[in-house]
Design a protein around this motif. Structure first.
Motif, PDB file in Angstrom:
ATOM      1  N   ALA A  39       0.821  -1.218   0.000  1.00  0.00           N
ATOM      2  CA  ALA A  39       0.000   0.000   0.000  1.00  0.00           C
ATOM      3  C   ALA A  39       0.852   1.264   0.000  1.00  0.00           C
ATOM      4  CB  ALA A  39      -0.930  -0.001   1.212  1.00  0.00           C
ATOM      5  N   SER A  40       2.003   1.203   0.664  1.00  0.00           N
ATOM      6  CA  SER A  40       2.847   2.394   0.801  1.00  0.00           C
ATOM      7  C   SER A  40       4.005   2.427  -0.189  1.00  0.00           C
ATOM      8  CB  SER A  40       3.406   2.473   2.228  1.00  0.00           C
ATOM      9  OG  SER A  40       4.245   1.359   2.502  1.00  0.00           O
ATOM     10  N   GLY A  41       4.239   1.302  -0.884  1.00  0.00           N
ATOM     11  CA  GLY A  41       5.346   1.245  -1.832  1.00  0.00           C
ATOM     12  C   GLY A  41       6.704   1.204  -1.162  1.00  0.00           C
ATOM     13  N   GLN A  42       6.748   0.705   0.063  1.00  0.00           N
ATOM     14  CA  GLN A  42       8.000   0.646   0.814  1.00  0.00           C
ATOM     15  C   GLN A  42       8.529  -0.780   0.897  1.00  0.00           C
ATOM     16  OE1 GLN A  42       8.339   3.363   4.380  1.00  0.00           O
ATOM     17  NE2 GLN A  42       6.110   3.290   4.249  1.00  0.00           N
ATOM     18  N   THR A  43       9.838  -0.893   1.097  1.00  0.00           N
ATOM     19  CA  THR A  43      10.442  -2.189   1.361  1.00  0.00           C
ATOM     20  C   THR A  43      10.259  -2.522   2.838  1.00  0.00           C
ATOM     21  OG1 THR A  43      12.598  -1.261   1.929  1.00  0.00           O
ATOM     22  CG2 THR A  43      12.190  -1.751  -0.410  1.00  0.00           C
ATOM     23  N   ARG A  44      10.599  -3.747   3.189  1.00  0.00           N
ATOM     24  CA  ARG A  44      10.484  -4.163   4.593  1.00  0.00           C
ATOM     25  C   ARG A  44      11.373  -3.306   5.497  1.00  0.00           C
ATOM     26  NH1 ARG A  44       8.360  -8.709   6.656  1.00  0.00           N
ATOM     27  NH2 ARG A  44       8.205  -9.594   4.551  1.00  0.00           N
ATOM     28  N   SER A  45      12.599  -3.031   5.035  1.00  0.00           N
ATOM     29  CA  SER A  45      13.517  -2.224   5.847  1.00  0.00           C
ATOM     30  C   SER A  45      13.032  -0.776   5.954  1.00  0.00           C
ATOM     31  CB  SER A  45      14.931  -2.272   5.264  1.00  0.00           C
ATOM     32  OG  SER A  45      14.941  -1.838   3.922  1.00  0.00           O
ATOM     33  N   ASP A  46      12.465  -0.244   4.863  1.00  0.00           N
ATOM     34  CA  ASP A  46      11.905   1.117   4.907  1.00  0.00           C
ATOM     35  C   ASP A  46      10.797   1.204   5.952  1.00  0.00           C
ATOM     36  OD1 ASP A  46      13.529   2.052   2.880  1.00  0.00           O
ATOM     37  OD2 ASP A  46      12.061   1.667   1.301  1.00  0.00           O
ATOM     38  N   LEU A  47       9.967   0.183   5.963  1.00  0.00           N
ATOM     39  CA  LEU A  47       8.831   0.177   6.877  1.00  0.00           C
ATOM     40  C   LEU A  47       9.298   0.144   8.331  1.00  0.00           C
ATOM     41  CD1 LEU A  47       5.800   0.274   6.432  1.00  0.00           C
ATOM     42  CD2 LEU A  47       5.746  -2.212   6.586  1.00  0.00           C
ATOM     43  N   MET A  48      10.358  -0.607   8.585  1.00  0.00           N
ATOM     44  CA  MET A  48      10.904  -0.670   9.943  1.00  0.00           C
ATOM     45  C   MET A  48      11.445   0.692  10.372  1.00  0.00           C
ATOM     46  SD  MET A  48      12.831  -4.370   9.853  1.00  0.00           S
ATOM     47  CE  MET A  48      13.482  -4.172  11.514  1.00  0.00           C
ATOM     48  N   LEU A  49      12.112   1.378   9.453  1.00  0.00           N
ATOM     49  CA  LEU A  49      12.676   2.691   9.770  1.00  0.00           C
ATOM     50  C   LEU A  49      11.588   3.743   9.981  1.00  0.00           C
ATOM     51  CD1 LEU A  49      15.665   2.796   7.242  1.00  0.00           C
ATOM     52  CD2 LEU A  49      15.821   2.627   9.736  1.00  0.00           C
ATOM     53  N   ASN A  50      10.471   3.573   9.276  1.00  0.00           N
ATOM     54  CA  ASN A  50       9.407   4.587   9.309  1.00  0.00           C
ATOM     55  C   ASN A  50       8.214   4.195  10.177  1.00  0.00           C
ATOM     56  OD1 ASN A  50      10.812   6.193   7.423  1.00  0.00           O
ATOM     57  ND2 ASN A  50       9.963   5.006   5.716  1.00  0.00           N
ATOM     58  N   GLU A  51       8.372   3.166  10.995  1.00  0.00           N
ATOM     59  CA  GLU A  51       7.207   2.615  11.694  1.00  0.00           C
ATOM     60  C   GLU A  51       6.498   3.612  12.607  1.00  0.00           C
ATOM     61  OE1 GLU A  51       9.544   0.488  15.447  1.00  0.00           O
ATOM     62  OE2 GLU A  51       8.417  -0.730  14.022  1.00  0.00           O
ATOM     63  N   ASN A  52       7.217   4.617  13.084  1.00  0.00           N
ATOM     64  CA  ASN A  52       6.583   5.613  13.966  1.00  0.00           C
ATOM     65  C   ASN A  52       6.090   6.849  13.216  1.00  0.00           C
ATOM     66  OD1 ASN A  52       6.977   4.126  16.386  1.00  0.00           O
ATOM     67  ND2 ASN A  52       9.128   4.765  16.411  1.00  0.00           N
TER      68      ASN A  52
END
Length: 220
Positions: free
Chosen positions: A34-47
């Motif tokens: 949905a966000s077009g992010q990788t798994r690592s991107d999502l971890m960095l941006n989780e907040n």
């Protein structure tokens, strides 16, 4: 507004309530999509805060998964062998175990000059196109009774730059052997591959909801 972590938590709770096998993993995959992010991107941006557009897309995806629709149909793609393939409700979702067919075919074709491949019941074209991607001088023909499935296969061939080395023909399996006017009747192929339907009517009712309720029965 909600953070990525909170949205995934809420989504996974809904999936857990629906009895989805891996609610947290599925919610993460759907948020990545949905966000077009990788798994690592999502971890960095989780907040970080999720935009309204992404949140709406994620919520719609969670609702579909809540109804046990396969993730591959929601995202419109499935990884198989070394490629990503377009999939929709007109084609069977490629299974990891089917990669054994690709592996064996590639082994058989090693060292052959201008090899030709016939794929009976090609569906998304995943098997044929994976073999062609590994065997650079090969050409292949994919057959399927479903014109909608063939449209998906052609789209996948275009996506992976394999249009010039592949042809897709609408055909019943048996016509290949019985109809002398068939496009491939009497032709010689180095390898013939197939992953034909094998689920009978009695077993169909016992399949998981995400399979029986969504994947094409013609291909099962």
């Amino acid at each position: 507004m909600s953070s990525y972590a909170k949205s995934i938590q809420n989504g996974s709770r809904q999936l857990r309530d629906a009895g989805v096998e891996d609610p947290v993993g599925d919610a993460r995959i759907l948020m990545m999509w949905a966000s077009g992010q990788t798994r690592s991107d999502l971890m960095l941006n989780e907040n970080n805060e999720v935009s309204k557009t992404v949140l709406r897309r994620f919520s719609r995806a969670i609702k579909r998964r809540h109804n046990h629709e396969p993730i591959a149909y929601i995202t419109g793609e499935k990884a198989f062998w070394s490629l990503n393939f377009i999939v929709n409700q007109h084609v069977l979702i490629p299974r990891p175990e089917t990669e054994a067919i690709v592996e064996q075919a590639v082994r058989v074709l090693q060292g052959r000059q201008n090899p030709r491949i016939l794929d009976i019941g090609t569906g998304s074209g995943a098997i044929l196109l994976s073999i062609l991607a590994e065997t650079k001088i090969a050409h292949g023909i994919g057959l399927d009774i479903s014109s909608s499935a063939l449209n998906v296969a052609r789209a996948n061939a275009k996506t992976h730059g394999l249009t010039e080395r592949s042809d897709f023909i609408q055909s019943n399996y048996l016509d290949v052997f019985n109809d002398v006017e068939h496009a491939v009747f009497g032709q010689k192929f180095d390898v013939v591959v197939a992953n034909p339907p094998y689920i009978d009517d009695d077993a169909m009712g016992k399949l998981p909801r995400n399979v029986a309720g969504y994947e094409p029965h013609l291909a099962l």
